[in-house]
Design a protein around this motif. Structure first.
Motif: not given
Lengths: 794, 346
Positions: B202-214, B329-334
Motif C-alpha cells: 500500500f502507498r498513499n498515491d492517488s489512482l492514475d494510469a501508472t499509480h495505484s494505492p494498492v 496492458i497500458k493502464d494500471i487501473r485496468t
C-alpha cells in the motif's frame, strides 16, 4: 536537482556530449530524468529574406527559392518545406555552416545546385520535435544577422534524480566531484578570495548543540541590494528560481554551486546583537517569510535573537528579519543542522525548501565555512560593503569513521575479481585518507560523504566506479529445503482454481471501503481497521468483507452491458480486535444473470437461481468434509430474509450464501433482477488443512445396481431435509444411493400436500442383487418414511 | 458320386459363387446369392447331401472340404454385404446438411485475473529456482516495515514511501513493501534461507494510469554463507529468462535502498525491440524492472544474523509493472476495474 552543463564546466573540464554525459551519470547511479538543450549550437547561419519561389524542374514538391542576404547579395537554394512564402525572413545556412556536428557541403538536388539550406528549428537544434517546415524569423530582423546571436550560447540542463543517501550530489560541485572520480580528472574549486574581515561579527550561542553542531556567520556592512548580474540571473532561472535581488540571489547561487544553504538576515532586524540557536517553546508562534503562520512545538529548532525567533532553522527565514531592498547591513549564516531535527519539523508542518531538502539529507559540515567565504566574496564583489570577522562555533569537529577491511572482502561481497590495483585507484580517489598495509586497508571518507561507513558501502563504490558489468553471471546455486506455501495462500489458490473451473472470473479490488458500506454489511466500525490518512472519502477502512467490492464490480459491469456475471475474489479481510489487527483470508463470489456469459440463438439462458448457487458452493466446498449448509440462524440485513444459508464447519458458521437483498442492490445502483452471493473465511478450514492429506479413494461398485422410482405424498411443511434424514436412517442390508427427480404440488393432490419423487439405486459390493432383496429394501424405505414423516406412496 | 467328383464339384461351386459375389451390384443380389448357395435348397446344401453316401474314410476328407467351402462362401457373402451396408450408410450420412461455421454453444468458463496469471508465472519460476513461500501481515508495525530494515525514523527515505497509517494499540501502517517479510522471516529462521513472498502493498498515491494505492510485489531473499552480487545477477538472469525467454539479458544500475548495500536497479533488455530502442523503452533499449541489492549488514544484525558470517541478497519487484509488460496492458487501473471484457481474455 538541476545541473547546468556550462556551470559544471566551471569545476571540471568535460568534452562529453550531453548524451555521453547522461550515460556516464546513469552508470554512476544518478538517474537523469530529462535533458533540455538551450542556446544555439550552430555557426554560419544568417537572416535572409525570400524574394522568389519557382518550381523545381524535376520535382513536384521541391522549390527553387531565391533569397536576399542583404548588401545586394542573393542566393538560390532548393527547399522542400511546405511553408515557404515570399517575404519571409528565414535562417539560411550557407555552404560551410556548422549545425551541431554536421558541416554543410555543397549539394546538387535532383539536378539543381543548392547554395545552402533554409533551416527548421529542429535542424538548428533549438527544438527536438519534428517541426514541419522552416523556421520563420521575426520580420524586423536585419538581413545578414548571425542567427546564433539570437539564441545565446549552447547549453544543456540536466534534471537529476538524487537518491536520499547522496546529499553531496545536490550541487554542481558535488556532481563535478563524482565525475572527476570517474574520469580521473581534477576538480577545480573556484578560486575563493578568503576575505580576512574587519570589525566584529555577531556573537553566536548554541543552546542545542546536537541540533546544530556548527554555526558560522559574519556581518557585512554597507552593502547595496542591487539587481543581480545577467550571468547569475540566467543560472538561477535555469535552476527554476525567480531572481529577486543580489543579497537573496547570492545565497541561492552558492547553495546550487557548493551545496550548502545560507541565510541572510537584515542586521537592523536582529535585536540585541546576538544570535541564539534554540528550540522553540510549545505554542510559540512564528510567521515564515512566505506569510504562513506556524504554532511551534519543542522539537522545532529556531534561530533567534535576544527578543524573538528570526528563522525556522535550516528550513525558512521569518517575515520579521529577511533582507529588503533598502538593507545596508546583513548577517550571513552558514550552519550545519542535524538531519533528523530538520526532518521532524519538515514533516510536522509539511514545509519544505531547497534548503531543508539539503539539511535533512545531510550537508557537508566542513563545507559550511567554504560556503560562507564564497558568499562573502560575491556579496562584496556585487553589493560592495565590508565583511567582518567570522564567527565559527564548532565545539566538536566531525570526523568520519575509519573503515578497515581487506580487499578480498570487497570482491566477496560483489562476487567479482577486481584487482587490488584497481581497487586502490578507486578508493584513493574517493577518500579523505586511504592507506594500505598488506591486506589491511584503511579508508576514511571526506565529510561530504557520510554514507561510507563500512566495507559494504565501499563495495558499492568499487562496483560503481569499476562498472556493474564487472559482476559475472554464474550458474544458480541454492540452499534447498522444502516448506509448503502458507495455508491461507494455498487454500486461496485451490479455491480459485475450483471457482474458475466452475465458471467464475477472478476479480481484484482495492482494499478500502467507506463507513456506510461497512455498516450496511453489518460491521461495527469500532471493530474495523481505520486508515488515519485515507486518500479519499469512502476509502477510510480496510475491508472486513469482500462482498461490497464485488457488488461494485457487478454494478460497473452491468453498465457496460456485461449482464451475465460470475465473479469471485479471494484475499485478506481485516478486523480490529482490542486494537490489534486481525487478517483473515476469505473467498467471496457473486452471480447475476446466467452462468453462460454469451447468448446462443434464441435459446433462453437459464438464469441463476438459489439452487444453482447452492450447487456451486457445495461443489466448491466438497473437498472439505466437515462443511454443512443450514438455513441461516440470523439473516444479516443485506441478504434476502428467506433466502440465506449459513456455511458451517463442524457446526460453526464460517460464512453464508443466498440472495442479496433488493434494497442493497438499489443502494449499489444495481439494476438486476437478482444477485446471488456467497462468502466464507478460510481460517477455520486452514486449521484442519494439510497439503499432505489426501482423501483415500473409495472402491466403486462393479455389480450393476437395481433402480426403482419412489413417489411419496407428504405434508407441505415436511422439508426435503426431514424427508432424507428419515430416508438415511432406514436400516438396510444393501447400499442405497438416491436423488430427487420431481417435486409436485397442485391438482390431483389433497390441499396442503406435496409429492416428492426419488430415483433409488440399490446395490451390493459383492454381487448382483436379487429382485427379492431390492423389493425388501424398497418396502423398508416406504415403512420408514410412513413412520417418520407420515409419507404415503402415491 | 466319387470323392474325386465331389472335390471337383466343390471347386466349381467355389469358383462360380466367388465370381458371382464379386460381381454382385446390390445388397439384395448378395442375399439372393446367399439363398442360392447356402439356402435350404442352395447349391452347396445340395452338394453336401451327397456326403451321406460316402464311406467313413471318404467322409473324413469330404466333410472338412465342404465345411471350408461353406465358411469361405459365408465370409465372402458377409464381406460383400458389409460393403453395401457401409456404402448405403455413407450415402445416407452424406445427405446431412449442417453449417459447421455457426458458433459453438457458449460454455460457462471462468478466468484467472491477469495479475494472478502474471504472479503465478513468477512464483512458478522462482519456485523452480528453489525459493520457498513466505508471507507476512499486511497491517504491520513500524518496527518490521521500517526500523529493522534500516529505514530510520526522521529520515527522508522513510518519507519517500507515502505511508498509510492506521489506528491501533501501537503505531501501525499498511505495509509499504513486501520487505516486511524479510524482517519477519529472519527473526524466526536462521540461514540458509531462500524465500519468495508475493503479496499486496500500500502507498498513499492517488489512482492514475501508472499509480495505484494498492499494488502487488514479490519479495525475494537469499541468505547463506558467501552469497554475493554475482549470485543476485545469476538468479535474476535465470528468472528473466523464465519470464521473457532465453535471450533475456539484465543489467545492474547503481541505486539506493536503505535495506541493501550495494543497491541496484535491475533493467532487462527491452523485450519489444531486443535492445534496439523503441517507444516502450523510450529509446534506451532497457526497461527498469526491479530494485535489489546485497542485504544491508544492519538488517541482518537487526534480525539476529551475523553479517560477518552470512551474507545475502534481496529483491523486490512490482507485479503490476511486469504484468503490464507481459500482457501489454497500458493502464494500471485496468487491473482493478474488473471489467468482464478484460477478465475474459485471460
Amino acid at each position: 536537482m538541476k545541473i547546468l552543463y556550462s556551470w559544471l564546466k566551471d569545476f571540471i573540464d568535460l568534452d562529453l556530449t550531453p548524451e555521453e554525459l547522461v550515460k556516464k551519470l546513469t552508470d554512476l547511479g544518478i538517474e537523469v530524468a530529462s535533458v533540455e538543450t538551450t542556446g544555439a549550437d550552430f555557426e554560419g547561419v544568417y537572416v535572409a529574406q525570400i524574394i522568389k519561389i519557382e518550381d523545381h524542374p524535376n520535382s513536384d514538391h521541391l522549390h527553387l527559392v531565391t533569397l536576399d542576404l542583404g548588401g545586394g547579395k542573393t542566393q538560390r537554394v532548393v527547399c522542400g518545406a511546405p511553408n515557404v512564402a515570399v517575404g519571409q525572413k528565414v535562417p539560411l545556412a550557407k555552404v560551410g555552416a556548422r549545425l551541431g556536428k554536421i558541416v554543410l557541403k555543397p549539394a546538387v538536388i535532383r539536378g539543381v545546385e543548392s547554395e545552402g539550406m533554409i533551416c527548421s528549428s529542429d535542424e538548428l537544434g533549438l527544438t527536438h520535435t519534428r517541426a514541419h517546415g522552416i523556421l520563420v524569423l521575426d520580420e524586423n530582423l536585419t538581413l545578414g544577422t548571425d542567427v546564433s546571436t539570437l539564441y545565446g550560447k549552447p547549453d544543456s540542463l540536466f534534471e537529476l534524480e538524487i537518491t536520499s543517501n547522496r546529499p553531496d550530489l545536490l550541487s554542481h560541485l558535488g556532481v563535478a566531484r563524482e565525475l572527476g572520480a570517474l574520469l580521473n580528472k581534477p576538480v577545480k574549486f573556484p578560486e575563493i578570495k578568503k576575505i580576512a574581515g574587519e570589525g566584529k561579527s555577531l556573537q553566536v550561542e548554541i543552546l542545542n548543540p546536537q541540533g546544530c553542531p556548527r554555526y558560522t556567520g559574519r556581518v557585512i556592512r554597507g552593502v547595496k541590494n542591487v539587481e543581480s548580474p545577467e550571468w547569475m540571473k540566467t543560472r538561477l532561472a535555469a535552476m527554476g528560481l525567480n531572481p529577486k535581488n543580489a543579497l537573496v540571489d547570492i545565497t541561492n547561487y552558492v547553495m546550487f554551486e557548493l551545496g550548502h544553504p545560507l541565510h541572510a538576515f537584515d542586521l537592523r532586524l536582529v535585536e540585541g546583537g546576538k544570535i541564539i540557536v534554540r528550540n522553540a517553546q510549545a505554542g510559540e508562534k512564528f510567521t515564515l517569510l512566505n506569510g504562513r503562520e506556524l504554532e511551534l512545538n519543542e522539537n522545532c529548532l529556531m534561530i533567534a535573537d535576544e527578543k524573538k525567533a528570526t528563522a525556522l532553522a535550516g528550513i525558512m527565514g521569518g517575515q520579521n528579519s529577511g533582507v529588503q531592498d533598502d538593507t545596508t547591513d546583513i548577517f550571513v549564516e552558514s550552519a550545519y543542522f542535524n538531519p533528523p531535527t530538520i526532518n521532524k519539523t519538515v514533516k510536522k508542518f509539511a514545509v519544505s525548501s531547497d534548503s531543508s531538502q539539503r539539511f535533512e539529507r545531510g550537508t557537508d559540515i566542513e563545507g559550511a565555512l567554504t560556503a560562507l567565504h564564497r558568499a562573502s566574496e560575491l556579496f562584496v564583489e556585487l553589493c560592495g560593503g565590508v565583511a567582518s570577522e567570522i564567527t565559527d562555533v564548532y565545539p566538536t569537529p566531525y570526523k568520519n569513521p575509519q573503515v578497515v577491511f581487506a580487499p578480498q572482502e570487497i570482491n566477496k561481497i560483489l562476487g567479482t575479481n577486481i584487482s587490488d590495483e584497481r581497487l586502490k585507484e578507486i578508493f584513493s580517489r574517493l577518500a579523505l585518507s586511504f592507506t594500505t598495509d598488506g591486506d589491511k586497508w584503511t579508508f576514511v571518507a571526506p565529510t561530504h560523504r557520510r554514507d561510507l561507513n563500512h566495507k559494504w558501502d565501499l563495495a558499492e563504490e568499487a562496483a560503481r566506479f569499476a562498472g556493474y558489468d564487472q559482476i559475472p553471471v554464474s550458474p544458480t546455486k541454492a540452499s534447498l529445503a522444502f516448506t509448503d506455501a502458507p495455508k491461507g495462500i494455498e487454500l486461496g489458490r485451490r479455491f480459485a482454481r475450483r471457482l474458475i473451473g466452475l465458471g467464475f472470473c477472478e476479480c481484484k479490488n482495492i482494499d478500502f471501503l467507506g463507513e456506510k458500506e461497512i455498516k450496511a454489511f453489518g460491521f461495527d466500525p469500532k471493530f474495523c481497521i481505520k486508515v488515519k490518512n485515507a486518500l479519499a472519502q469512502g476509502w477510510d477502512y480496510l475491508r472486513p468483507t469482500l462482498l461490497p467490492s464485488l457488488l461494485k464490480n457487478v454494478e460497473s459491469n452491468l453498465r457496460f452491458g456485461n449482464n451475465n456475471l460470475a465473479l469471485f475474489e479471494t484475499t485478506k479481510t481485516f478486523l480490529s480486535m482490542k486494537g490489534f489487527p486481525v487478517e483473515n483470508y476469505a473467498v467471496s463470489g457473486v452471480l447475476c444473470g446466467s452462468l453462460a456469459q454469451e447468448k446462443f440463438f434464441a435459446a433462453a439462458q437459464k438464469p441463476v437461481d438459489f439452487y444453482l448457487l447452492k450447487g456451486l458452493v457445495q461443489t466448491l466446498l466438497n473437498s472439505v468434509e466437515a462443511i454443512t449448509l443450514a438455513p441461516a440462524k440470523n439473516v444479516p440485513g443485506y441478504m434476502h430474509p428467506k433466502i440465506c444459508m449459513d456455511i458451517l464447519l463442524n457446526g460453526k458458521s464460517i460464512g453464508l450464501l443466498g440472495q442479496i437483498h433488493p434494497l442493497t442492490l438499489k443502494t449499489f445502483g444495481i439494476k438486476a433482477e437478482a444477485v446471488w452471493a456467497f462468502e466464507f473465511a478460510t481460517k477455520m478450514i486452514e486449521k484442519s488443512f494439510s497439503a499432505q492429506d489426501f482423501k483415500p479413494a473409495q472402491a466403486v461398485a462393479i455389480f450393476p445396481p437395481s433402480l426403482r422410482d419412489l413417489s411419496v405424498v407428504v405434508d407441505k411443511t415436511v422439508s426435503y431435509a426431514q424427508l432424507v434424514s428419515a430416508l438415511d436412517k432406514t436400516p438396510l442390508d444393501v447400499n442405497l444411493d438416491y436423488h430427487v427427480i420431481d417435486l409436485y404440488q397442485g391438482e390431483h393432490l389433497p390441499e396442503g400436500k406435496k409429492s416428492v419423487t426419488f430415483s433409488l439405486s440399490f446395490s451390493h459390493p459383492e454381487r448382483t442383487l436379487k429382485d427379492s432383496e431390492t423389493e425388501d429394501a424398497f418396502k423398508r424405505i416406504v415403512e420408514q418414511l410412513r413412520g417418520q414423516v407420515k409419507a404415503e406412496l402415491r | 458320386m466319387t470323392i474325386t467328383e465331389f472335390k471337383t464339384a466343390c471347386e466349381t461351386l467355389q469358383q462360380e459363387y466367388q465370381t458371382k459375389i464379386s460381381a454382385a451390384q446390390s445388397a439384395s443380389e448378395v442375399e439372393d446369392l446367399r439363398v442360392a448357395s447356402l439356402g435350404r435348397k442352395g447349391a452347396l446344401t445340395d452338394l453336401l447331401k451327397s456326403l451321406k453316401d460316402f464311406s467313413i474314410e471318404d467322409k473324413k476328407t469330404a466333410g472338412p472340404l465342404g465345411n471350408a467351402l461353406k465358411a469361405a462362401l459365408t465370409a465372402a457373402l458377409d464381406e460383400k454385404q458389409s460393403f453395401f451396408a457401409t456404402k448405403e450408410l455413407n450415402e445416407e450420412l452424406n445427405k446431412t446438411e449442417i453449417d459447421l461455421t455457426l458458433p459453438g454453444e457458449p460454455v460457462a468458463c471462468g478466468h484467472r485475473h491477469p495479475l494472478s496469471v502474471a504472479q503465478d508465472r513468477m512464483t512458478e519460476i522462482l519456485s523452480q529456482l528453489g525459493f520457498e513461500w513466505a508471507e507476512g501481515p499486511w497491517v504491520e508495525d513500524e518496527k518490521h516495515n521500517f526500523d529493522l530494515l534500516n529505514i530510520p525514523l526522521h529520515h527522508p527515505a522513510r518519507d519517500a514511501q507515502d505511508t498509510f497509517f492506521v489506528d491501533g494499540k501501537m503505531p501501525l501502517v499498511l505495509r509499504t513493501h513486501t520487505s516486511n517479510v524479510q524482517s519477519r522471516y529472519m527473526e524466526k529462521h536462521k540461514p540458509p534461507l531462500r524465500i519468495m513472498a508475493p503479496g499486496r502493498v500500500f502507498r498513499n498515491d492517488s489512482l492514475d494510469a501508472t499509480h495505484s494505492p494498492v499494488f502487488h510485489q514479490i519479495e525475494g531473499l537469499y541468505v547463506d554463507k558467501n552469497v554475493s552480487m554475482a549470485d543476485l545477477k545469476s538468479d535474476l538472469t535465470a528468472f528473466m529468462k523464465g519470464l521473457f525467454g532465453d535471450k533475456a539479458e539484465i543489467r545492474f544500475r547503481p541505486s539506493f535502498f536503505p535495506f541493501t548495500e550495494p543497491s541496484v536497479e535491475v533493467d532487462v533488455k527491452c523485450v519489444f525491440c531486443q535492445g534496439k530502442g523503441c517507444n516502450v523503452c523510450k529509446g534506451s533499449g532497457w526497461i527498469e524492472m526491479l530494485g535489489a541489492g546485497v542485504v544491508h549488514p544492519n538488517v541482518l544484525k537487526n534480525c539476529g544474523i551475523d553479517p560477518e558470517q552470512f551474507s545475502g541478497y534481496a529483491f523486490g519487484m512490482g507485479v503490476e509493472r511486469l504484468a503490464m509488460m507481459m500482457l501489454n496492458i497500458k493502464d494500471i487501473r485496468t487491473f482493478y476495474e474488473n471489467d468482464l471484457r478484460i477478465l475474459k481474455q485471460f
